[in-house]
Write an enzyme that holds these catalytic residues in place. Structure first.
Site, PDB file in Angstrom:
ATOM      1  N   ASP A 240      69.675 -40.815  30.429  1.00 21.48           N
ATOM      2  CA  ASP A 240      69.298 -40.891  29.009  1.00 21.48           C
ATOM      3  C   ASP A 240      68.267 -39.807  28.701  1.00 21.48           C
ATOM      4  O   ASP A 240      67.142 -39.857  29.187  1.00 21.48           O
ATOM      5  CB  ASP A 240      68.716 -42.285  28.738  1.00 21.48           C
ATOM      6  CG  ASP A 240      68.515 -42.560  27.250  1.00 21.48           C
ATOM      7  OD1 ASP A 240      68.551 -41.618  26.447  1.00 21.48           O
ATOM      8  OD2 ASP A 240      68.324 -43.749  26.913  1.00 21.48           O
ATOM      9  N   HIS A 339      79.021 -42.987  21.925  1.00 21.02           N
ATOM     10  CA  HIS A 339      77.619 -42.781  21.555  1.00 21.02           C
ATOM     11  C   HIS A 339      77.227 -41.304  21.671  1.00 21.02           C
ATOM     12  O   HIS A 339      76.538 -40.772  20.806  1.00 21.02           O
ATOM     13  CB  HIS A 339      76.727 -43.634  22.463  1.00 21.02           C
ATOM     14  CG  HIS A 339      75.274 -43.549  22.145  1.00 21.02           C
ATOM     15  ND1 HIS A 339      74.706 -44.183  21.060  1.00 21.02           N
ATOM     16  CD2 HIS A 339      74.262 -42.892  22.760  1.00 21.02           C
ATOM     17  CE1 HIS A 339      73.404 -43.925  21.037  1.00 21.02           C
ATOM     18  NE2 HIS A 339      73.109 -43.134  22.057  1.00 21.02           N
TER      19      HIS A 339
END
Lengths: 431, 431
Positions: A240, A339
């Site tokens: 991330d 995403h």
């Protein structure tokens, strides 16, 4: 080992305004080890660990946990481009009844003095001793002003338009008691006691002038837990932060920091020069639901491989997404609602925010589900060009939405760094 | 760097029963760095950091954060004499309705397999990926049985007398919902994501067989935050753990671990050979009250100097207390109600427990007071000779009592370590 001269500083992104690149280690700092780094408040990249990704950076990162000192003074406040720390506290305060601009100015003066001391590994006023023995441990303290601060201090006319309330998003389930606030403080350190010590010292400074509105604890990977500096993983197990802008990017400063002269009405935000806007979201992860998905489904939700963060279209973590590549089934390999596609910089006019989150885990709820997720903190020169357009797109069609819930939100104006002799926010509060 | 042969292991306290002192690093472990330590489950001292306190131990402690692996198999379970880790989770489970001895045995078998895998840095069944990239990071997983476990599994007749309920203490304000439990798991690691990963994996293993009763998070100083290994500090700022027995003490094993043959009725506790009893207390610190005391008063409450932990009667941290020394005022220099006097090993027939706590901080309560303190965990061969007599004395006259509140309590029988091919608790559950 004390008073060692430190020559092994990193190459900070310093425009030369303030000399923060080399200085003599203080005795208290040097006592924590002779191999410490000094990190300029404008230096480093907002990723997993100190260093430049080369093999040699590893040894520094591992041998300097306690000794690494981040500078308090600088063009920007610390804690924005500082490498992620292992431990974080976010805390919002509301000014006490009767407290106004004068009390706020005195508080920011106390807070700045405390932040400068503890970031250097020195005791604060009335020190509790909790951080004794430890070095600065990359401690940073960052101060911001919420929308309500300007009303409370009679400064409504000078409130930046950028603090207008964020739009409501359909996936929001916000708790107002854990959202917003007059003042916001972000604390990060590579040692949990050093971080807690700073939190206690700042809370004590606030006594009588401001009261804690909400407070959250977070964490990241420990320095040295991986063999080399790597992009962080979140509690879903995903890499991330891959797409984050880098301080070396030509347009980094323009996207992340408010320029001299400010936005909007000429000069209206001069006090925000070198500052940034922080969007803070407590994003609960519905981990039980997420972990029921197969690895293949998880990877389609994200559009990247879990093992290494590489796009499903191939390559390595840093390979650009191939958004137009089709699979044998006639569908895009990176699904339309993935995403990573929706939040991709190239889909949003370039990355205009720097994500610098902490994970959180506040225990296991009565129903057995973990109260865990991401204390999302992102930084941008203008939230209307950074967070808002991306979140609006995610809110409409992100495959990840069913697995997350935004439980709290805050938007804060984070002034530029204080020059020597100055406190944070002085240019707003005393002019 | 992978598959490196590790020769720089520490000198573990190993009686030779099981060969845990040297082995080839696994690929997944070696990938985290070539300088990893292997710590036998019986090795190390229960203090702040790895190493023996000499200068050379420092470099190892700093360069091996991720790579250090603690052995799962051994005479004792890991996590008792293992050096304190930066992050900890305590979690209690109750067996699910209908689950008995058979289900408990299957659960302990699954848990042991998972613990062995994740302690070695390998994935667990249905791995979430949260710990990917990181090395073992000194992860330990320790399993215990509560009093109620024996009723639930039809083993009441084999319940050790040592699990009889602790006496009530006047300073107790215990929350039964956060106390006791059928099963107890202690997780510690030097990386927060590695610890959380283990917690999730074990919770998933329990699915259907046991449910989380309570769960708490704790922390200690990060490896490398201090220049050399030091005794930990607690959130009151006190050096905490100086008087702990050392694994090198002649009577260490006798005081901390259950001997072969067990206590009490002959052979009744054979399954506890090599095991220990854990007393767990959530001790809230009333930090606002504590921090209002002057340094001098704080030091009189404890009987030691805050700066370095030395007795008020002089010397350094490790100098024995001079309990009979009088000051010019005709009073003992270490006051009669000083915490260190009352809990001093020489006042209690020798230290019969090993304290190995984590600090906790669960945020700031609505009234502004921090919900913080100590997750006290102490280990002993017999709680009636370890925790109970000391706590009884503290309960009567400890000057520290007004500043702490015991909010939760648990007492668990922690069986000896599993041999190769065995799971933890097998000797109880399958014989």
């Amino acid at each position: 080992m004390s008073n060692a001269v430190n020559d092994s500083v990193d190459d900070s992104v310093d425009d030369g305004t303030i000399d923060i690149s080399r200085r003599r280690l203080l005795g208290t700092v040097g006592a924590a080890g002779a191999t410490g780094l000094l990190i300029g408040a404008a230096g480093g990249a907002g990723i997993a660990a100190a260093g430049d990704g080369s093999g040699t950076a590893d040894a520094s990162a591992l041998t300097s946990v306690g000794a690494t000192e981040v500078m308090f003074h600088g063009k920007h406040q610390a804690g924005i481009t500082t490498p992620l720390q292992a431990r974080g506290h976010l805390v919002a305060f509301d000014l006490a009844p009767g407290a106004g601009r004068k009390e706020a100015a005195a508080l920011l003066r106390r807070w700045s003095a405390t932040a400068k001391a503890v970031m250097a590994g020195r005791p604060s006023t009335g020190d509790t001793g909790i951080a004794l023995d430890a070095g600065p441990s990359s401690l940073t303290v960052t101060f911001g002003f919420g929308r309500s601060f300007f009303d409370r201090t009679g400064l409504t006319a000078r409130r930046p338009q950028q603090l207008d309330p964020l739009p409501a998003f359909s996936s929001d389930a916000l708790d107002p008691k854990r959202s917003e606030g007059d003042l916001w403080v972000q604390i990060g350190a590579d040692d949990a006691l050093v971080a807690f010590h700073a939190l206690r010292a700042l809370q004590k400074d606030a006594d009588g002038a401001a009261r804690v509105r909400w407070q959250m604890n977070g964490f990241n990977r420990s320095a040295g837990a991986t063999a080399r500096p790597m992009t962080a993983r979140n509690l879903m197990g995903q890499v991330d932060g891959t797409g984050n802008p880098k301080p070396t990017d030509a347009d980094f400063d323009r996207r992340i920091f408010v320029p001299r002269g400010g936005q909007g009405a000429a000069g209206a935000q001069e006090w925000m020069a070198g500052g940034s806007y922080a969007v803070v979201r407590r994003i609960r992860m519905l981990l039980d639901d997420w972990e029921k998905l197969s690895l293949e489904k998880q990877e389609k939700v994200i559009g990247r491989r879990k093992a290494d963060g590489a796009p499903l279209t191939g390559g390595s973590e840093t390979t650009p997404l191939d958004l137009d590549k089709f699979g044998p089934d006639g569908k895009t390999v990176i699904p339309d609602n993935a995403h990573s596609r929706i939040s991709a910089p190239e889909q949003n006019g370039g990355a205009a925010m720097l994500r610098r989150p902490f994970s959180f885990h506040d225990g296991i709820a009565a129903d057995g589900t973990p109260d865990a997720g991401l204390l999302f903190v992102c930084w941008q020169a203008d939230p209307l060009r950074g967070f808002v357009p991306v979140q609006r797109k995610l809110d409409r069609g992100d495959a990840l939405s069913p697995f997350v819930r935004h439980e709290a939100s805050g938007l804060f104006a984070v002034p530029g760094g204080a020059a020597e002799g100055e406190y944070v926010g002085q240019r707003l509060l005393e002019s």
